[in-house]
Motif scaffolding. Structure first.
Motif, mmCIF file in Angstrom:
data_model
loop_
_atom_site.group_PDB
_atom_site.id
_atom_site.type_symbol
_atom_site.label_atom_id
_atom_site.label_comp_id
_atom_site.label_asym_id
_atom_site.label_seq_id
_atom_site.Cartn_x
_atom_site.Cartn_y
_atom_site.Cartn_z
ATOM 1 N N PRO A 98 4.548 -9.696 -2.203
ATOM 2 C CA PRO A 98 3.711 -9.241 -0.993
ATOM 3 C C PRO A 98 4.508 -8.327 -0.552
ATOM 4 O O PRO A 98 3.994 -7.749 -0.125
ATOM 5 C CB PRO A 98 4.127 -11.077 -0.132
ATOM 6 N N THR A 99 5.477 -8.608 -0.716
ATOM 7 C CA THR A 99 6.822 -7.445 0.127
ATOM 8 C C THR A 99 5.966 -6.213 -0.415
ATOM 9 O O THR A 99 6.259 -4.660 0.043
ATOM 10 C CB THR A 99 7.978 -7.420 0.698
ATOM 11 N N ARG A 100 6.559 -6.180 -1.709
ATOM 12 C CA ARG A 100 6.291 -4.955 -1.955
ATOM 13 C C ARG A 100 4.660 -5.014 -2.766
ATOM 14 O O ARG A 100 4.181 -3.070 -2.163
ATOM 15 C CB ARG A 100 6.227 -5.162 -3.844
ATOM 16 N N ALA A 101 3.132 -5.483 -2.335
ATOM 17 C CA ALA A 101 2.447 -5.481 -2.319
ATOM 18 C C ALA A 101 2.143 -4.850 -0.985
ATOM 19 O O ALA A 101 1.671 -3.321 -0.207
ATOM 20 C CB ALA A 101 1.777 -6.024 -2.287
ATOM 21 N N ALA A 102 3.265 -4.844 0.213
ATOM 22 C CA ALA A 102 2.081 -4.432 1.649
ATOM 23 C C ALA A 102 3.507 -2.882 1.403
ATOM 24 O O ALA A 102 2.497 -1.946 2.192
ATOM 25 C CB ALA A 102 3.324 -5.574 2.110
ATOM 26 N N GLY A 103 4.399 -2.388 1.122
ATOM 27 C CA GLY A 103 4.861 -1.608 1.048
ATOM 28 C C GLY A 103 3.839 -0.874 0.105
ATOM 29 O O GLY A 103 3.990 0.471 0.290
ATOM 30 N N ALA A 104 3.364 -0.993 -0.892
ATOM 31 C CA ALA A 104 2.616 0.250 -1.624
ATOM 32 C C ALA A 104 1.645 0.125 -1.179
ATOM 33 O O ALA A 104 0.574 1.351 -1.000
ATOM 34 C CB ALA A 104 1.878 0.000 -2.929
ATOM 35 N N GLY A 105 1.034 -0.530 -0.324
ATOM 36 C CA GLY A 105 -0.287 -0.725 0.329
ATOM 37 C C GLY A 105 -0.466 -0.112 1.533
ATOM 38 O O GLY A 105 -0.942 0.913 2.114
ATOM 39 N N ALA A 106 0.995 0.082 2.495
ATOM 40 C CA ALA A 106 0.943 1.208 4.137
ATOM 41 C C ALA A 106 1.015 2.245 3.234
ATOM 42 O O ALA A 106 0.413 3.767 3.429
ATOM 43 C CB ALA A 106 2.448 0.730 4.424
ATOM 44 N N GLY A 107 1.863 2.889 1.637
ATOM 45 C CA GLY A 107 2.220 4.078 1.314
ATOM 46 C C GLY A 107 0.552 4.631 1.121
ATOM 47 O O GLY A 107 0.455 6.011 1.169
ATOM 48 N N LEU A 108 0.061 3.593 0.341
ATOM 49 C CA LEU A 108 -1.010 4.427 -0.254
ATOM 50 C C LEU A 108 -2.472 4.924 1.401
ATOM 51 O O LEU A 108 -3.206 5.819 1.101
ATOM 52 C CB LEU A 108 -2.281 3.612 -0.552
ATOM 53 N N GLY A 109 -2.103 4.059 2.560
ATOM 54 C CA GLY A 109 -2.433 4.605 3.471
ATOM 55 C C GLY A 109 -2.285 5.818 4.578
ATOM 56 O O GLY A 109 -3.780 6.226 4.364
ATOM 57 N N ALA B 213 -3.964 3.592 -6.403
ATOM 58 C CA ALA B 213 -4.251 1.840 -6.141
ATOM 59 C C ALA B 213 -3.857 1.019 -7.283
ATOM 60 O O ALA B 213 -3.751 -0.052 -7.476
ATOM 61 C CB ALA B 213 -5.059 2.007 -5.528
ATOM 62 N N VAL B 214 -4.693 2.023 -8.343
ATOM 63 C CA VAL B 214 -4.756 0.430 -9.610
ATOM 64 C C VAL B 214 -3.655 0.583 -10.512
ATOM 65 O O VAL B 214 -3.547 -0.419 -10.292
ATOM 66 C CB VAL B 214 -5.781 1.852 -11.085
ATOM 67 N N PRO B 215 -2.607 1.859 -10.556
ATOM 68 C CA PRO B 215 -1.414 0.971 -11.114
ATOM 69 C C PRO B 215 -0.107 0.723 -10.378
ATOM 70 O O PRO B 215 0.585 -0.638 -10.812
ATOM 71 C CB PRO B 215 -0.571 2.604 -11.049
ATOM 72 N N ALA B 216 -0.425 1.149 -9.267
ATOM 73 C CA ALA B 216 0.560 -0.262 -8.141
ATOM 74 C C ALA B 216 -0.667 -1.856 -8.108
ATOM 75 O O ALA B 216 0.827 -2.926 -8.486
ATOM 76 C CB ALA B 216 -0.199 0.249 -6.879
ATOM 77 N N LEU B 217 -1.677 -1.789 -8.660
ATOM 78 C CA LEU B 217 -2.075 -3.454 -8.558
ATOM 79 C C LEU B 217 -1.667 -4.244 -9.859
ATOM 80 O O LEU B 217 -1.894 -5.085 -9.592
ATOM 81 C CB LEU B 217 -3.925 -3.407 -8.098
ATOM 82 N N VAL B 218 -2.014 -2.797 -10.996
ATOM 83 C CA VAL B 218 -1.095 -3.646 -12.008
ATOM 84 C C VAL B 218 0.253 -3.902 -12.001
ATOM 85 O O VAL B 218 0.459 -4.842 -12.409
ATOM 86 C CB VAL B 218 -1.541 -2.647 -13.015
ATOM 87 N N ILE C 207 -9.325 -1.906 -11.297
ATOM 88 C CA ILE C 207 -9.955 -0.638 -10.628
ATOM 89 C C ILE C 207 -11.106 -1.012 -10.013
ATOM 90 O O ILE C 207 -10.953 -0.801 -8.465
ATOM 91 C CB ILE C 207 -10.562 -0.053 -12.248
ATOM 92 N N GLY C 208 -12.076 -2.437 -9.496
ATOM 93 C CA GLY C 208 -12.645 -3.069 -9.231
ATOM 94 C C GLY C 208 -11.983 -3.102 -7.309
ATOM 95 O O GLY C 208 -12.698 -2.708 -6.181
ATOM 96 N N THR C 209 -10.956 -4.029 -7.299
ATOM 97 C CA THR C 209 -10.132 -4.116 -6.217
ATOM 98 C C THR C 209 -9.409 -3.069 -5.668
ATOM 99 O O THR C 209 -9.660 -3.015 -3.969
ATOM 100 C CB THR C 209 -8.996 -5.043 -6.315
ATOM 101 N N SER C 210 -9.353 -2.357 -6.417
ATOM 102 C CA SER C 210 -9.166 -0.955 -5.734
ATOM 103 C C SER C 210 -9.841 0.468 -5.260
ATOM 104 O O SER C 210 -9.726 0.442 -3.833
ATOM 105 C CB SER C 210 -8.276 0.594 -7.265
ATOM 106 N N LEU C 211 -11.003 -0.375 -4.971
ATOM 107 C CA LEU C 211 -12.580 0.473 -4.733
ATOM 108 C C LEU C 211 -11.982 0.054 -3.373
ATOM 109 O O LEU C 211 -12.709 0.230 -1.962
ATOM 110 C CB LEU C 211 -13.721 0.247 -5.477
ATOM 111 N N LEU C 212 -12.070 -1.681 -2.211
ATOM 112 C CA LEU C 212 -11.954 -1.503 -1.390
ATOM 113 C C LEU C 212 -11.199 -1.712 -0.391
ATOM 114 O O LEU C 212 -11.630 -1.588 0.104
ATOM 115 C CB LEU C 212 -12.341 -3.497 -2.015
#
Length: 249
Positions: A131-142, A156-161, A172-177
């Motif tokens: 969760p912490t790494r996902a939040a960091g990746a999400g913030a950076g992408l934003g 986004a795709v490699p971060a989710l993988v 790929i599908g979730t990254s579009l969201l």
């Protein structure tokens, strides 16, 4: 050549890349808008966000019908990027134009280098750390989406993988969201620049991109994915070098 023809050609190429590679096409939109259609860097990033929103939502619909979108996880990932996207979007219009161009060139070059490197599996990390790494990746992408007007599918795709251990189609599908949410958040802070966008250029550009994405999907079934990715990366590197030179001179 008229602006309409240039917009249609550029939009088709952007959509083709998006459809064939599942991301990265929006990285071509900003330089096309600047160097082919005469947009300033700030206006180009705003216009690119509009194009990204439309094409991402269109692609999201198809992936959602195929069951490739993990809505809850994608919403949480996107939520971490909403505030950074809004803040970066407000900041973008106040930065020097050469700085925006140079920053975009650096991101494009980094994406190209990553595409050229051999793919390797990365550890997803301890379950509790995700969760912490996902939040960091999400913030950076934003922040990246808000500042430079790129959708960030190539990040986004490699971060989710790697961070959340998604299989590729779900990533790929979730990254579009995630991309759609971040782009909308950034656009919300760009009221003035959005009002100044030339819709006679953006509308045909976006329409051609959406149609090109469908052709890109068909192209991906006929040509090696690694060949497509390497070709795109070389084009991206050349474009980044040109933009960096332009910003420095």
């Amino acid at each position: 050549m008229s602006e309409l023809v240039l917009a249609l050609i550029a939009g088709g190429v952007v959509g083709l890349a998006l459809g064939a590679l599942g991301g990265g096409g929006s990285v071509l939109a900003v330089p096309a808008l600047i160097y082919l259609l005469g947009f300033t860097p700030a206006a180009a990033t705003t216009a690119a966000l509009l194009i990204v929103v439309a094409t991402s939502l269109a692609a999201l619909y198809g992936h959602a019908r195929a069951g490739n979108v993990r809505w809850r996880t994608g919403a949480l990932f996107a939520a971490a990027g909403l505030l950074p996207a809004a803040v970066a979007g407000a900041l973008a219009g106040r930065l020097p134009q050469p700085l925006l161009t140079a920053a975009f060139a650096a991101v494009a070059a980094a994406a190209a280098v990553r595409m050229l490197r051999p793919a390797r599996a990365l550890p997803a990390g301890p379950q509790g750390a995700r969760p912490t790494r996902a939040a960091g990746a999400g913030a950076g992408l934003g922040a990246l989406t808000g500042l430079l007007g790129v959708g960030g599918g190539f990040l986004a795709v490699p971060a989710l993988v790697t961070v959340l251990a998604f299989e590729m189609q779900a990533a790929i599908g979730t990254s579009l969201l995630v991309i759609s949410a971040n782009s909308l958040a950034s656009l919300a802070t760009r009221g003035a620049t959005t009002a100044g966008v030339d819709w006679t250029v953006i509308a045909p550009f976006t329409g051609a991109a959406i149609l090109g994405a469908w052709d890109g999907k068909r192209l991906a079934t006929r040509i090696s994915g690694s060949l497509l990715q390497r070709t795109f990366a070389v084009v991206l590197l050349a474009m980044a070098a040109f933009m960096l030179t332009d910003a420095l001179t």
